[in-house]
Design a protein around this motif. Structure first.
Motif, PDB file in Angstrom:
ATOM      1  N   HIS A  18      38.851  34.162  35.903  1.00 17.47           N
ATOM      2  CA  HIS A  18      38.019  33.362  35.007  1.00 17.47           C
ATOM      3  C   HIS A  18      38.077  31.886  35.388  1.00 17.47           C
ATOM      4  O   HIS A  18      38.933  31.472  36.176  1.00 17.47           O
ATOM      5  CB  HIS A  18      38.465  33.542  33.555  1.00 17.47           C
ATOM      6  CG  HIS A  18      38.451  34.970  33.097  1.00 17.47           C
ATOM      7  ND1 HIS A  18      37.410  35.829  33.379  1.00 17.47           N
ATOM      8  CD2 HIS A  18      39.362  35.691  32.412  1.00 17.47           C
ATOM      9  CE1 HIS A  18      37.675  37.017  32.856  1.00 17.47           C
ATOM     10  NE2 HIS A  18      38.856  36.970  32.278  1.00 17.47           N
TER      11      HIS A  18
ATOM     12  N   ARG B 225      36.088  38.975  42.270  1.00 13.86           N
ATOM     13  CA  ARG B 225      36.342  38.518  40.903  1.00 13.86           C
ATOM     14  C   ARG B 225      36.682  37.029  40.812  1.00 13.86           C
ATOM     15  O   ARG B 225      36.721  36.466  39.711  1.00 13.86           O
ATOM     16  CB  ARG B 225      37.484  39.324  40.281  1.00 13.86           C
ATOM     17  CG  ARG B 225      37.073  40.751  39.944  1.00 13.86           C
ATOM     18  CD  ARG B 225      38.192  41.547  39.351  1.00 13.86           C
ATOM     19  NE  ARG B 225      38.574  41.093  38.017  1.00 13.86           N
ATOM     20  CZ  ARG B 225      39.502  41.687  37.284  1.00 13.86           C
ATOM     21  NH1 ARG B 225      40.147  42.736  37.754  1.00 13.86           N
ATOM     22  NH2 ARG B 225      39.794  41.234  36.084  1.00 13.86           N
ATOM     23  N   THR B 226      36.963  36.365  41.944  1.00 11.56           N
ATOM     24  CA  THR B 226      37.439  34.976  41.887  1.00 11.56           C
ATOM     25  C   THR B 226      36.408  34.038  41.261  1.00 11.56           C
ATOM     26  O   THR B 226      35.253  34.008  41.679  1.00 11.56           O
ATOM     27  CB  THR B 226      37.787  34.478  43.307  1.00 11.56           C
ATOM     28  OG1 THR B 226      38.909  35.210  43.768  1.00 11.56           O
ATOM     29  CG2 THR B 226      38.100  32.981  43.298  1.00 11.56           C
ATOM     30  N   THR B 227      36.874  33.274  40.270  1.00  4.53           N
ATOM     31  CA  THR B 227      36.023  32.266  39.628  1.00  4.53           C
ATOM     32  C   THR B 227      36.647  30.877  39.690  1.00  4.53           C
ATOM     33  O   THR B 227      35.943  29.882  39.751  1.00  4.53           O
ATOM     34  CB  THR B 227      35.733  32.668  38.167  1.00  4.53           C
ATOM     35  OG1 THR B 227      35.034  33.923  38.167  1.00  4.53           O
ATOM     36  CG2 THR B 227      34.879  31.631  37.446  1.00  4.53           C
TER      37      THR B 227
ATOM     38  N   ASN C 280      30.676  32.699  42.822  1.00  3.71           N
ATOM     39  CA  ASN C 280      31.383  33.374  41.735  1.00  3.71           C
ATOM     40  C   ASN C 280      31.430  34.894  41.917  1.00  3.71           C
ATOM     41  O   ASN C 280      30.413  35.528  42.219  1.00  3.71           O
ATOM     42  CB  ASN C 280      30.710  33.042  40.401  1.00  3.71           C
ATOM     43  CG  ASN C 280      31.497  33.580  39.226  1.00  3.71           C
ATOM     44  OD1 ASN C 280      32.722  33.463  39.182  1.00  3.71           O
ATOM     45  ND2 ASN C 280      30.811  34.172  38.273  1.00  3.71           N
ATOM     46  N   ASP C 281      32.623  35.456  41.767  1.00  2.00           N
ATOM     47  CA  ASP C 281      32.838  36.909  41.820  1.00  2.00           C
ATOM     48  C   ASP C 281      32.408  37.516  43.157  1.00  2.00           C
ATOM     49  O   ASP C 281      31.894  38.650  43.207  1.00  2.00           O
ATOM     50  CB  ASP C 281      32.099  37.595  40.661  1.00  2.00           C
ATOM     51  CG  ASP C 281      32.691  37.264  39.310  1.00  2.00           C
ATOM     52  OD1 ASP C 281      33.802  36.707  39.262  1.00  2.00           O
ATOM     53  OD2 ASP C 281      32.048  37.581  38.290  1.00  2.00           O
TER      54      ASP C 281
HETATM   55 CA    CA Z   1      35.440  36.252  37.770  1.00  2.41          CA
END
Ligand code: CA
Length: 124
Positions: free
Chosen positions: A49, A73-75, A115-116
């Motif tokens: 997140h 998933r990296t934000t 994102n993601d």
């Molecule tokens: Ca994410």
């Protein structure tokens, strides 16, 4: 005379108990899981997140595959290493370079385009 002293002791005990409860409540709030405080020095860290929250992974300067938990998933991220790090779309440093992050740089949100999508990172 005697009953009055007992009452005073009861008031003091109540005040001490209130203070102890306030300290107990504060402890879990400062021990929030998987936030920026969990990223060790000299590591590269990513979070699911924004603002360094949610699922979390800490690694070295080269991670060829972030694994199933963090794939795409990296934000948010923090590069605590001394190297410039590129974040890639695919494993094994493949696909598009989604972000180039200077030593010590952190990003509370990597932006809509990246994102993601991160699957690996490495020095570049
Ligand atoms: Ca994410």
């Amino acid at each position: 005379m005697k009953p009055k002293r007992i009452t005073m002791a009861g008031v003091l005990a109540g005040a001490c108990l209130t203070g102890a409860l306030a300290m107990t409540v504060a402890t879990p709030a400062s021990a929030a899981p998987a936030d920026w405080r969990d990223c060790p020095a000299n590591s590269v860290c990513v979070w699911d997140h924004s603002n360094y929250e949610g699922a979390f992974l800490a690694g070295g300067v080269n991670v060829s595959n972030v694994g199933g938990t963090m794939n795409d998933r990296t934000t948010s991220l923090w590069n605590r290493s001394g190297s410039r790090i590129c974040f890639y779309q695919h494993s094994n440093y493949g696909g598009e370079v989604l972000a180039i992050v200077a030593p010590g740089e952190s990003r509370p949100n990597i932006g809509a385009h990246a994102n993601d999508r991160v699957s690996s990172w490495g020095t570049c």
